[in-house]
Motif scaffolding. Structure first.
Motif, mmCIF file in Angstrom:
data_model
loop_
_atom_site.group_PDB
_atom_site.id
_atom_site.type_symbol
_atom_site.label_atom_id
_atom_site.label_comp_id
_atom_site.label_asym_id
_atom_site.label_seq_id
_atom_site.Cartn_x
_atom_site.Cartn_y
_atom_site.Cartn_z
ATOM 1 N N PHE A 1 0.210 -28.684 -43.089
ATOM 2 C CA PHE A 1 0.040 -29.677 -42.040
ATOM 3 C C PHE A 1 -0.510 -30.948 -42.665
ATOM 4 N N SER A 2 -0.003 -32.092 -42.219
ATOM 5 C CA SER A 2 -0.510 -33.348 -42.769
ATOM 6 C C SER A 2 -0.837 -34.314 -41.628
ATOM 7 N N ILE B 1 4.637 -31.348 -40.680
ATOM 8 C CA ILE B 1 4.661 -30.356 -41.759
ATOM 9 C C ILE B 1 5.469 -30.950 -42.901
ATOM 10 N N GLN B 2 4.863 -31.021 -44.063
ATOM 11 C CA GLN B 2 5.581 -31.593 -45.191
ATOM 12 C C GLN B 2 5.239 -30.857 -46.481
ATOM 13 N N THR B 3 6.026 -31.118 -47.487
ATOM 14 C CA THR B 3 5.839 -30.494 -48.790
ATOM 15 C C THR B 3 5.220 -31.494 -49.748
ATOM 16 N N LEU B 4 4.099 -31.105 -50.341
ATOM 17 C CA LEU B 4 3.419 -31.943 -51.324
ATOM 18 C C LEU B 4 3.119 -31.104 -52.552
ATOM 19 N N PHE B 5 3.579 -31.553 -53.698
ATOM 20 C CA PHE B 5 3.330 -30.878 -54.974
ATOM 21 C C PHE B 5 3.724 -29.397 -54.902
ATOM 22 N N GLY B 6 4.836 -29.136 -54.220
ATOM 23 C CA GLY B 6 5.363 -27.779 -54.160
ATOM 24 C C GLY B 6 4.741 -26.897 -53.098
ATOM 25 N N LYS B 7 3.773 -27.410 -52.347
ATOM 26 C CA LYS B 7 3.127 -26.639 -51.288
ATOM 27 C C LYS B 7 3.459 -27.238 -49.933
ATOM 28 N N ILE C 1 -3.414 -29.327 -44.898
ATOM 29 C CA ILE C 1 -3.833 -27.933 -44.719
ATOM 30 C C ILE C 1 -2.688 -27.045 -45.174
ATOM 31 N N ASN C 2 -2.877 -26.343 -46.275
ATOM 32 C CA ASN C 2 -1.813 -25.531 -46.850
ATOM 33 C C ASN C 2 -1.439 -24.348 -45.953
ATOM 34 N N ILE C 3 -0.141 -24.097 -45.809
ATOM 35 C CA ILE C 3 0.373 -22.957 -45.051
ATOM 36 C C ILE C 3 0.937 -21.952 -46.057
ATOM 37 N N PRO C 4 0.442 -20.707 -46.069
ATOM 38 C CA PRO C 4 0.979 -19.716 -47.012
ATOM 39 C C PRO C 4 2.484 -19.540 -46.836
ATOM 40 N N THR D 1 -8.022 -20.410 -43.159
ATOM 41 C CA THR D 1 -8.499 -21.283 -44.212
ATOM 42 C C THR D 1 -9.813 -21.883 -43.720
ATOM 43 N N SER D 2 -10.529 -22.546 -44.579
ATOM 44 C CA SER D 2 -11.735 -23.248 -44.157
ATOM 45 C C SER D 2 -11.537 -24.734 -44.392
ATOM 46 N N LEU D 3 -12.193 -25.517 -43.566
ATOM 47 C CA LEU D 3 -12.084 -26.963 -43.687
ATOM 48 C C LEU D 3 -13.007 -27.432 -44.803
ATOM 49 N N LEU D 4 -12.426 -27.923 -45.877
ATOM 50 C CA LEU D 4 -13.217 -28.347 -47.023
ATOM 51 C C LEU D 4 -13.884 -29.693 -46.793
ATOM 52 N N SER D 5 -13.188 -30.559 -46.074
ATOM 53 C CA SER D 5 -13.710 -31.895 -45.827
ATOM 54 C C SER D 5 -13.095 -32.438 -44.552
ATOM 55 N N THR D 6 -13.854 -33.233 -43.802
ATOM 56 C CA THR D 6 -13.305 -33.851 -42.601
ATOM 57 C C THR D 6 -12.271 -34.913 -42.947
ATOM 58 N N LYS D 7 -12.202 -35.272 -44.215
ATOM 59 C CA LYS D 7 -11.213 -36.251 -44.657
ATOM 60 C C LYS D 7 -9.962 -35.586 -45.217
ATOM 61 N N SER D 8 -9.916 -34.257 -45.132
ATOM 62 C CA SER D 8 -8.747 -33.536 -45.632
ATOM 63 C C SER D 8 -7.516 -33.920 -44.818
#
Length: 239
Positions: free
Chosen positions: A149-150, A140-146, A107-110, A97-104
């Motif tokens: 990493f958090s 690792i957590q689930t947010l909005f069905g995805k 990070i979604n895991i397929p 994946t690519s880092l969209l923002s340093t405030k992200s």
């Protein structure tokens, strides 16, 4: 991927300067695929840039590369590259994946990468992330069905001074152990072997709420000084 990408492929300038910018640079290289196939590919130079030329189209056809695929080139030596290609961001147990923002903060895991014997809807799953043999922990957590990493991944972003647009390549080992390789926006892998361990500053991510600063002890995550590294190992190209 354009027709030009099928016939020839530009090599990132920073990578070319490391492996090709000398009198002994190879004019032909061997490209090894994950299934053991080898391809003889010539390297051409034009207007100060280097390209994979004759033979590259055979690699494209064999790997069935398409627009949007990421190809990671790992040098075995000066004339042999082993390639890993990602389709829909995934290759076997790895994903990018690519880092969209340093405030992200997520990070979604397929789904295909996740271990099927964990309940990722639980609120107590902690991953181990290995960056250059330096260990970090991220929830690792689930947010909005995805699933992703958090809490804790922001520590990696901060301590390694990651910038938006850099590439993150994760490979899952046993359980929730992940090895992370980081490539700059130029597509060249950054070598963090010379990052110096300084002082411990934050606690492991093993509670629901982050502790106050004066409660951060029993440390597992560390503060690093980022050294200006010029040692690049691998590079990637998005078609």
């Amino acid at each position: 991927m354009t027709r030009a990408d099928e016939v020839l492929l530009a090599i990132p300038s920073d990578a070319a300067s490391k492996i090709l910018d000398n009198d002994n640079s190879p004019k032909n290289v061997i490209i090894q695929s994950h299934d053991g196939r080898e391809f003889n590919v010539s390297i051409s130079e034009a207007k100060g840039k280097h390209f994979f030329f004759h033979g590259w189209s055979n690699v494209v056809k064999h790997l069935q590369l398409k627009e949007g695929c990421l190809v990671l080139f790992n040098p075995i030596d000066s004339s042999i590259f082993k390639v890993t290609h990602f389709i829909d961001c995934v290759f076997q147990s790895s994903f990018w994946t690519s880092l969209l923002s340093t405030k992200s903060n997520f990070i979604n895991i397929p789904e295909s990468i996740l271990a099927n014997y964990f309940d990722y809807t639980a609120d107590d799953i902690i991953s181990i992330i290995d960056v250059g043999n330096k260990i970090f922990h991220a929830k690792i957590q689930t947010l909005f069905g995805k699933v992703g990493f958090s809490i804790g991944f922001d520590v990696i972003v901060t301590l390694f001074h990651l910038e938006p647009g850099c590439y993150l390549i994760f490979t899952r080992g046993f359980g929730n152990y992940f090895h992370l390789r980081i490539l700059g926006k130029n597509g060249v892998e950054i070598n963090y072997s010379d990052v110096q361990l300084d002082e411990t500053i934050v606690a492991p991510i093993d509670v629901l709420d982050e502790p106050d600063n004066d409660e951060q002890n029993n440390i597992r995550v560390y503060k690093f000084h980022r050294m200006a590294s010029k040692d690049f190992v691998s590079f990637n190209i998005i078609l």
